[in-house]
Motif scaffolding. Structure first.
Motif, PDB file in Angstrom:
ATOM      1  N   VAL A  90       0.827  -1.238  -0.069  1.00  0.00           N
ATOM      2  CA  VAL A  90       0.001   0.142   0.055  1.00  0.00           C
ATOM      3  C   VAL A  90       0.869   1.086  -0.001  1.00  0.00           C
ATOM      4  O   VAL A  90       1.881   1.333   0.598  1.00  0.00           O
ATOM      5  N   LEU A  91       0.652   2.177  -0.746  1.00  0.00           N
ATOM      6  CA  LEU A  91       1.079   3.447  -0.662  1.00  0.00           C
ATOM      7  C   LEU A  91       0.052   4.751  -0.480  1.00  0.00           C
ATOM      8  O   LEU A  91      -0.928   4.475  -0.758  1.00  0.00           O
ATOM      9  N   TYR A  92       0.535   5.552   0.416  1.00  0.00           N
ATOM     10  CA  TYR A  92      -0.246   6.553   0.827  1.00  0.00           C
ATOM     11  C   TYR A  92       0.010   7.751   0.052  1.00  0.00           C
ATOM     12  O   TYR A  92       1.299   8.170  -0.104  1.00  0.00           O
ATOM     13  N   VAL A  93      -1.041   8.486  -0.653  1.00  0.00           N
ATOM     14  CA  VAL A  93      -0.750   9.122  -1.949  1.00  0.00           C
ATOM     15  C   VAL A  93      -1.416  10.422  -1.443  1.00  0.00           C
ATOM     16  O   VAL A  93      -2.912  10.518  -1.033  1.00  0.00           O
ATOM     17  N   LYS A  94      -0.898  11.774  -1.815  1.00  0.00           N
ATOM     18  CA  LYS A  94      -1.559  12.883  -1.785  1.00  0.00           C
ATOM     19  C   LYS A  94      -1.343  13.496  -3.318  1.00  0.00           C
ATOM     20  O   LYS A  94      -0.051  13.893  -3.448  1.00  0.00           O
ATOM     21  N   GLY A  95      -2.466  13.692  -4.083  1.00  0.00           N
ATOM     22  CA  GLY A  95      -2.327  14.196  -5.275  1.00  0.00           C
ATOM     23  C   GLY A  95      -2.429  13.162  -6.312  1.00  0.00           C
ATOM     24  O   GLY A  95      -3.163  12.088  -6.019  1.00  0.00           O
TER      25      GLY A  95
ATOM     26  N   GLU B 298       9.275  23.360   7.433  1.00  0.00           N
ATOM     27  CA  GLU B 298       9.020  24.352   6.651  1.00  0.00           C
ATOM     28  C   GLU B 298       8.582  24.119   5.184  1.00  0.00           C
ATOM     29  O   GLU B 298       8.555  25.104   4.368  1.00  0.00           O
ATOM     30  N   ASN B 299       8.845  23.002   4.913  1.00  0.00           N
ATOM     31  CA  ASN B 299       8.523  22.435   3.464  1.00  0.00           C
ATOM     32  C   ASN B 299       6.731  22.089   3.364  1.00  0.00           C
ATOM     33  O   ASN B 299       6.390  21.734   2.151  1.00  0.00           O
ATOM     34  N   LYS B 300       6.074  22.553   4.485  1.00  0.00           N
ATOM     35  CA  LYS B 300       4.652  22.397   4.121  1.00  0.00           C
ATOM     36  C   LYS B 300       4.053  22.858   3.174  1.00  0.00           C
ATOM     37  O   LYS B 300       3.489  22.338   2.280  1.00  0.00           O
ATOM     38  N   GLY B 301       4.518  24.220   2.620  1.00  0.00           N
ATOM     39  CA  GLY B 301       3.943  24.972   1.555  1.00  0.00           C
ATOM     40  C   GLY B 301       4.267  24.124   0.079  1.00  0.00           C
ATOM     41  O   GLY B 301       3.575  23.845  -0.662  1.00  0.00           O
ATOM     42  N   LEU B 302       5.767  23.626   0.086  1.00  0.00           N
ATOM     43  CA  LEU B 302       6.024  23.061  -0.870  1.00  0.00           C
ATOM     44  C   LEU B 302       5.451  21.809  -1.290  1.00  0.00           C
ATOM     45  O   LEU B 302       4.908  21.364  -2.220  1.00  0.00           O
ATOM     46  N   MET B 303       5.203  21.003  -0.093  1.00  0.00           N
ATOM     47  CA  MET B 303       4.491  19.801  -0.144  1.00  0.00           C
ATOM     48  C   MET B 303       3.066  19.991  -0.859  1.00  0.00           C
ATOM     49  O   MET B 303       2.706  19.425  -1.706  1.00  0.00           O
ATOM     50  N   GLU B 304       2.427  21.076  -0.504  1.00  0.00           N
ATOM     51  CA  GLU B 304       0.932  21.244  -0.896  1.00  0.00           C
ATOM     52  C   GLU B 304       1.051  21.413  -2.576  1.00  0.00           C
ATOM     53  O   GLU B 304       0.350  21.160  -3.497  1.00  0.00           O
ATOM     54  N   LYS B 305       2.252  22.290  -2.910  1.00  0.00           N
ATOM     55  CA  LYS B 305       2.340  22.573  -4.436  1.00  0.00           C
ATOM     56  C   LYS B 305       2.736  21.137  -5.239  1.00  0.00           C
ATOM     57  O   LYS B 305       2.215  20.880  -6.355  1.00  0.00           O
ATOM     58  N   ILE B 306       3.719  20.325  -4.438  1.00  0.00           N
ATOM     59  CA  ILE B 306       4.047  19.131  -5.252  1.00  0.00           C
ATOM     60  C   ILE B 306       2.560  18.235  -5.348  1.00  0.00           C
ATOM     61  O   ILE B 306       2.433  17.768  -6.504  1.00  0.00           O
ATOM     62  N   ALA B 307       1.855  18.135  -4.479  1.00  0.00           N
ATOM     63  CA  ALA B 307       0.579  17.287  -4.566  1.00  0.00           C
ATOM     64  C   ALA B 307      -0.338  17.940  -5.575  1.00  0.00           C
ATOM     65  O   ALA B 307      -1.084  17.296  -6.238  1.00  0.00           O
ATOM     66  N   ALA B 308      -0.144  19.250  -6.059  1.00  0.00           N
ATOM     67  CA  ALA B 308      -1.063  19.793  -6.951  1.00  0.00           C
ATOM     68  C   ALA B 308      -0.329  19.611  -8.329  1.00  0.00           C
ATOM     69  O   ALA B 308      -0.874  19.748  -9.303  1.00  0.00           O
ATOM     70  N   SER B 309       1.046  19.074  -8.314  1.00  0.00           N
ATOM     71  CA  SER B 309       1.584  19.077  -9.711  1.00  0.00           C
ATOM     72  C   SER B 309       2.326  17.836  -9.658  1.00  0.00           C
ATOM     73  O   SER B 309       3.315  17.648 -10.443  1.00  0.00           O
ATOM     74  N   GLY B 310       1.589  16.656  -9.313  1.00  0.00           N
ATOM     75  CA  GLY B 310       2.227  15.437  -9.136  1.00  0.00           C
ATOM     76  C   GLY B 310       1.537  14.730  -7.852  1.00  0.00           C
ATOM     77  O   GLY B 310       0.431  14.821  -7.770  1.00  0.00           O
ATOM     78  N   PHE B 311       2.386  14.120  -7.211  1.00  0.00           N
ATOM     79  CA  PHE B 311       2.135  13.932  -5.861  1.00  0.00           C
ATOM     80  C   PHE B 311       3.186  13.479  -4.938  1.00  0.00           C
ATOM     81  O   PHE B 311       4.291  13.578  -5.017  1.00  0.00           O
ATOM     82  N   VAL B 312       2.672  13.493  -3.433  1.00  0.00           N
ATOM     83  CA  VAL B 312       3.423  13.114  -2.410  1.00  0.00           C
ATOM     84  C   VAL B 312       3.094  11.555  -1.992  1.00  0.00           C
ATOM     85  O   VAL B 312       1.903  11.232  -1.937  1.00  0.00           O
ATOM     86  N   VAL B 313       4.282  10.937  -1.705  1.00  0.00           N
ATOM     87  CA  VAL B 313       3.873   9.545  -1.408  1.00  0.00           C
ATOM     88  C   VAL B 313       4.699   8.814  -0.255  1.00  0.00           C
ATOM     89  O   VAL B 313       5.766   9.453   0.094  1.00  0.00           O
TER      90      VAL B 313
END
Lengths: 361, 361
Positions: free
Chosen positions: A100-105, A183-198
């Motif tokens: 199982v992978l946990y994914v946002k995006g 401090e990378n909370k904002g970056l994480m949101e952007k990544i989830a919107a242009s790919g995904f966080v896993v």
């Protein structure tokens, strides 16, 4: 979706990792059947002894599983199991993909053409500029940039991809609801919107030190190859490179001044066989067989030649010509012609065959 | 010595290079017999047609040969022919060694263990520091350092060898009585006193552009391997590397930042198979089979340092750092820092470059 809870439960079983989970699935077809199986049936599966069989029968954490599924729903995350078509293809081809992978995006089939970019958390100015350039160039060519969202090279690489409007994947050593570093909370949101966080760790998992080597295994597993920009001799990036080799993926490494400690690890990788990488074209050239034309290098730039070199080129064609003849036709002494031709060869304008025969490249 | 004039004459024959000269010698044993041979006999030698045979029979420049021999005597130079035991062994093993070498200084059998060091005439600060360090390290290990006495890396390499009291060879593209570049006249005298200066061009030959590729062939021919420190994409050093490959010699190349034009040629060489070279030990490791134990890497001895010295060492790396910066970072006055660093230099823990720049040894 009704069987998702069994997939999550399977991933939570103590002492059952990806390989044993796969063995179980080969025998029982679905996770639900695993949890409904008798102990005797379970014991017969490769790698599952009496203890693990007991643990499976005794699994009781269904409340926790349900809670996790609720958390994910509320935070717009999802669990993707290995049976789904959305599960990243390249990762599925490794020896031990997480169940199982946990994914946002949103994972996308084109993420098959991914390059991992990793490196020092404290890069030099050189490392910073190379990370920016290469991540931008690779993303604008169409590669998905995979990294670990750490400080330094990782963050620069995600940002480079985002800057060009390209796709990027962040692989975390914590739950995908636990941004790290904070401090990378904002970056994480952007990544989830242009790919995904896993992450293979369930939501809420803190960024424990021991999670990071496993995280690194996913970075290389998601990628056709891993590019190391800068790394000291003891850098964690070298672990990612190591996983890439085990997984049969390419390792790319950027050379640097031998006087810079930040290039010790990268120069060492090259010495051990990693592909010396100066630019994105070096990566495309090496991956060409697996890119199947999906990503191409733009047309070659024009080669600049001097008047004297031009004179020699005019005497040459695709047909090899012997140096004595070239010397006679040009009116220049053989030694001078040889010097000019070797210069042209280095510029890539001319090629040489045995017997000092030359032709236009 | 009576037959030396025939050797010199042989080297002066128009259109007869090293390979044809060797063919003639295989048939006639001595140069004197070549000049006494009949045209019919000469024509039968491989590569000698009617024209060349006529030229040999018609050779009349004995006055010039005699004058050359007188010049050499007066200037303490000598012509060494390929039949002499003093003729450099490594060069003799190439496909086309010159029949006669003009030499100032004393060739020595240990010059068999030679490494060519070449590179840009306009090196970066990085190139300068690497050339200084590697030439000193190689010379103090017992290697003879071969180079071309040009500006930049060449001169730095000769000087590095001289600084450690090691041996060095300068190969010129002009006569050995024509120092080039002119400002290196003093350097040339020092090289002649600690090794030798050599050219295949007779005394008085000006440094014509077309001589330099041939000069480069001798640099690689005299060496077990050629080390390129820095080279732009069209550098003449790459021609030397090319000759080294043709002669079956090793090519060593120092990697550098991909953003530096001065490292374009060197990184490219590594990509094409040259040995990535970070230090003298990398060269010894690669050449070990041919060094036969003549040159070994010394064991690093542990150096005892005081707390204050330790503090300074922690601020240093392999990258040279200027004394003002070290003073600022350590919070100690420059004069105190200089004293400590000189102490560390004497202990062998630290090395100094021009401009009061220091790095860890």
């Amino acid at each position: 979706m009704s069987d998702l809870k069994y997939w999550i439960a399977l991933s939570m079983l103590p002492d059952v990792g990806p390989i044993r989970a796969r063995n179980l699935l080969e025998v029982f077809s679905t996770p639900e059947q695993i949890f409904n199986a008798r102990e005797k049936e379970l014991v017969s599966v490769e790698g599952i002894g009496a203890n693990r069989a007991k643990n499976i029968r005794a699994f009781k954490a269904w409340d926790e599983v349900r809670k996790q599924m609720e958390v994910m729903e509320s935070k717009k995350m999802r669990a993707v199991h290995i049976g789904e078509s959305i599960y990243p293809e390249m990762l599925k081809e490794t020896a031990d993909p997480p169940v199982v992978l946990y994914v946002k995006g949103d994972p996308h089939p084109q993420d098959r053409y991914a390059v991992g970019i990793v490196g020092s958390r404290r890069p030099s100015l050189y490392g910073i500029s190379v990370a920016e350039k290469l991540s931008e160039d690779l993303a604008s060519m169409g590669f998905t940039v995979v990294s670990g969202m750490a400080r330094g090279i990782d963050s620069l690489s995600h940002n480079g991809a985002l800057k060009t409007g390209g796709r990027t994947i962040a692989v975390l050593g914590s739950g995908i609801d636990v941004p790290y570093p904070p401090e990378n909370k904002g970056l994480m949101e952007k990544i989830a919107a242009s790919g995904f966080v896993v992450s293979e760790f369930p939501p809420g998992t803190p960024p424990d030190k021991e999670n990071f080597p496993r995280r690194n295994r996913l970075i290389s597993g998601l990628s056709l190859g891993v590019l190391v920009i800068e790394a000291t001799a003891d850098s964690g990036s070298l672990i990612t490179a190591r996983y890439a080799i085990e997984q049969g993926r390419e390792v790319f490494s950027v050379p640097g001044n031998v006087t810079s400690p930040a290039s010790e690890g990268t120069n060492d990788l090259i010495k051990k066989g990693a592909v010396l990488t100066r630019n994105a074209e070096d990566i495309v050239a090496e991956l060409a067989p697996v890119l199947k034309g999906f990503i191409k290098v733009k047309d070659k730039v024009k080669i600049e030649v001097t008047d004297e070199e031009k004179q020699l080129c005019d005497l040459l064609s695709g047909d090899p010509k012997q140096i004595d003849l070239i010397s006679r036709e040009s009116g220049l002494p053989t030694s001078r012609v040889l010097g000019l031709l070797l210069g042209l060869e280095l510029k890539g304008a001319v090629k040489q065959l045995t017997g000092k025969r030359f032709y236009l490249a």
